[in-house]
Design an enzyme around this catalytic site. Structure first.
Site, PDB file in Angstrom:
ATOM      1  N   THR A 123     -29.252  29.187  -6.476  1.00  0.00           N
ATOM      2  CA  THR A 123     -30.250  28.750  -5.488  1.00  0.00           C
ATOM      3  C   THR A 123     -31.654  29.244  -5.847  1.00  0.00           C
ATOM      4  OG1 THR A 123     -28.522  28.858  -3.812  1.00  0.00           O
ATOM      5  CG2 THR A 123     -30.784  28.788  -3.015  1.00  0.00           C
ATOM      6  N   GLN A 332     -17.269  34.535  25.098  1.00  0.00           N
ATOM      7  CA  GLN A 332     -17.162  34.064  26.482  1.00  0.00           C
ATOM      8  C   GLN A 332     -16.023  34.769  27.235  1.00  0.00           C
ATOM      9  OE1 GLN A 332     -19.426  32.158  27.675  1.00  0.00           O
ATOM     10  NE2 GLN A 332     -18.594  31.837  29.719  1.00  0.00           N
ATOM     11  N   GLU A 359     -22.554  28.470  -0.127  1.00  0.00           N
ATOM     12  CA  GLU A 359     -21.778  27.617  -1.044  1.00  0.00           C
ATOM     13  C   GLU A 359     -21.685  26.170  -0.564  1.00  0.00           C
ATOM     14  OE1 GLU A 359     -18.437  29.642  -2.833  1.00  0.00           O
ATOM     15  OE2 GLU A 359     -19.581  31.510  -2.755  1.00  0.00           O
ATOM     16  N   THR A 361     -23.877  23.638   2.534  1.00  0.00           N
ATOM     17  CA  THR A 361     -23.908  23.497   3.992  1.00  0.00           C
ATOM     18  C   THR A 361     -22.858  22.472   4.454  1.00  0.00           C
ATOM     19  OG1 THR A 361     -25.493  21.694   3.868  1.00  0.00           O
ATOM     20  CG2 THR A 361     -26.414  23.935   4.010  1.00  0.00           C
ATOM     21  N   GLU A 363     -23.487  19.793   5.933  1.00  0.00           N
ATOM     22  CA  GLU A 363     -23.983  18.446   5.599  1.00  0.00           C
ATOM     23  C   GLU A 363     -23.617  18.114   4.151  1.00  0.00           C
ATOM     24  OE1 GLU A 363     -25.896  20.839   7.175  1.00  0.00           O
ATOM     25  OE2 GLU A 363     -25.500  19.908   9.110  1.00  0.00           O
TER      26      GLU A 363
END
Ligand SMILES: Cc1cc2nc3c(=O)[nH]c(=O)nc-3n(C[C@H](O)[C@H](O)[C@H](O)COP(=O)(O)OP(=O)(O)OC[C@H]3O[C@@H](n4cnc5c(N)ncnc54)[C@H](O)[C@@H]3O)c2cc1C
Length: 376
Positions: A123, A332, A359, A361, A363
């Site tokens: 990256t 919760q 590694e 997303t 998407e």
């Protein structure tokens, strides 16, 4: 899918190790963002740190399914230790798959000890999801390569003895042929930023810079122009690792929630007697089981030498979204206490989000999956 006796034994060993050597250090590691060196060393002493690497290179001689079982148990105890292990294992996998015999013998046995760290630097500020847009350059200067560029989000980068750097060696070629991967020792890069993450606090993430770094010719991993292929292969395998990390966090959500709701009394009885609570517990269990089966399926395809890219992305997408959805409910069901430290649910929630980003997303996983299933 059910586990063999051998895999059950690996899971049991990993669980004992996680409970005795990793879980007791997890709260402090998270609080102080303390790199989990001791925890990694304990995994190495059990011969499991490079569990997928053959024993003739110092590894555990196991398969990918064994790795997912180990990852799940470690993540259940401490997500940061699991992420640190995942980045190290991914780096070792690249060397095992693409390295020369000399490189494998030089790097893998040292990495297996837990005293010598490797990392993966793909990256960049301009190359996140668009991994083909790498700007770091490697110029061939005859006797050596000269590397220049910036890498972002390098897991364990400040502790690494070396990192795999993906750099451009041919500015004119398409991304799939323009890059090369280099084994770059720590004296050739400097850490420019410690990333201050919301979760996985003890897993260190740093930005690094290479300025006129003279890297020897024999530091090329695989062949020149193969860098993108190596990166994509690493991410396919790495996605199984992150998916199993998500399953470990999710299993921890289940166990924390069952224990807490069984002991917390309101209106004169344990809150787990309420159907509203039980449904949340049942959904956590359902999602965890489904995610685990997807992970095991992807691992089994990989172990069988079959194409596992679709299965790995499917497992990562499902597991990372499942853990996020359920970590909210793990808070919760504990009410105000779940929202505050030192509740484990609070840490699980922060750690969980990373699995839908690192590694690739969610998407990107949807892109990979649709590219497999949509006929062109
Ligand atoms: C904990 C952690 C550890 C990491 N460790 C490493 C490491 O060791 N080595 C390494 O090289 N990297 C590492 N990374 C980086 C990680 O791989 C990237 O963060 C990731 O690939 C996303 O890139 P980005 O952050 O630049 O986001 P971007 O690519 O800028 O994406 C931003 C948003 O836009 C979406 N998006 C982008 N393009 C598209 C598209 N075409 N269609 C739809 N949506 C799109 C993304 O899905 C995301 O939601 C790590 C990240 C984290 C969080």
């Amino acid at each position: 899918m059910i586990l063999s006796e051998e895999h059950l034994l690996i899971r049991e060993t990993a669980a004992e190790l996680a409970v005795s050597a990793i879980a007791p250090l997890a709260v402090e590691a998270d609080k102080d963002a303390k790199f989990p060196k001791e925890q990694i060393k304990a995994i190495a002493q059990q011969g499991m740190l490079l569990i997928k690497v053959p024993d003739n290179y110092g590894g555990g001689g196991g398969d990918v399914l064994s790795y997912t079982l180990l990852m799940e148990e470690v993540a259940k105890a401490c997500g940061s230790t699991a992420m640190t292990m995942a980045a190290h294992a991914l780096t070792a996998d690249c060397i095992l798959k693409f390295g020369s015999e000399e490189q494998k013998k030089e790097y893998l046995p040292k990495m297996a000890t837990g005293d010598y760290f490797g990392g993966f630097a793909l990256t960049e500020p301009e190359a996140g999801s668009d991994a083909g847009n790498v700007q770091t350059t490697a110029d061939d200067n005859g006797d050596y390569y000269l590397l220049n560029g910036k890498k972002a989000f390098v897991t364990s980068g400040d502790y690494c003895d070396f990192v795999l750097v993906v750099a451009k060696t041919d500015a004119t070629a398409s991304p799939s042929r323009s890059m090369t991967t280099f084994l770059v020792d720590k004296e050739h890069f400097k850490v420019t930023n410690h990333v201050n993450k919301m979760g996985l606090r003890a897993s260190h993430t740093v930005d690094i810079e290479l300025v006129n770094a003279k890297v020897p010719k024999n530091a090329v991993l695989g062949s020149v122009g193969q860098g993108f292929k190596i990166a994509m292969s690493a991410l396919d395998g790495g996605r199984i690792g992150i998916a199993s990390l998500a399953v470990g966090l999710l299993q921890a959500c289940v166990e924390e929630s069952v224990a807490y709701t069984g002991s917390r009394v309101q209106f004169g009885h344990p809150i787990s007697d309420n159907q509203a609570i039980r449904w949340m517990l049942a959904d956590m269990h359902k999602d965890c089981e489904a995610a685990r089966q997807l992970v095991w399926h992807a691992a089994s395809l990989c172990d069988a030498g079959r194409d596992f890219g679709l299965a790995a992305s499917t497992a990562k997408l499902f597991a990372s979204e499942a853990v996020m959805n359920n970590a909210i409910n793990a808070i919760q069901v504990q009410g105000g206490y779940g929202y505050c430290k030192p509740a484990k649910a609070e840490r699980l929630f922060r750690d969980a989000k990373s699995t839908a980003i690192a590694e690739g997303t969610s998407e990107v996983q949807r892109m990979v999956i649709s590219n497999y299933i949509v006929k062109k």
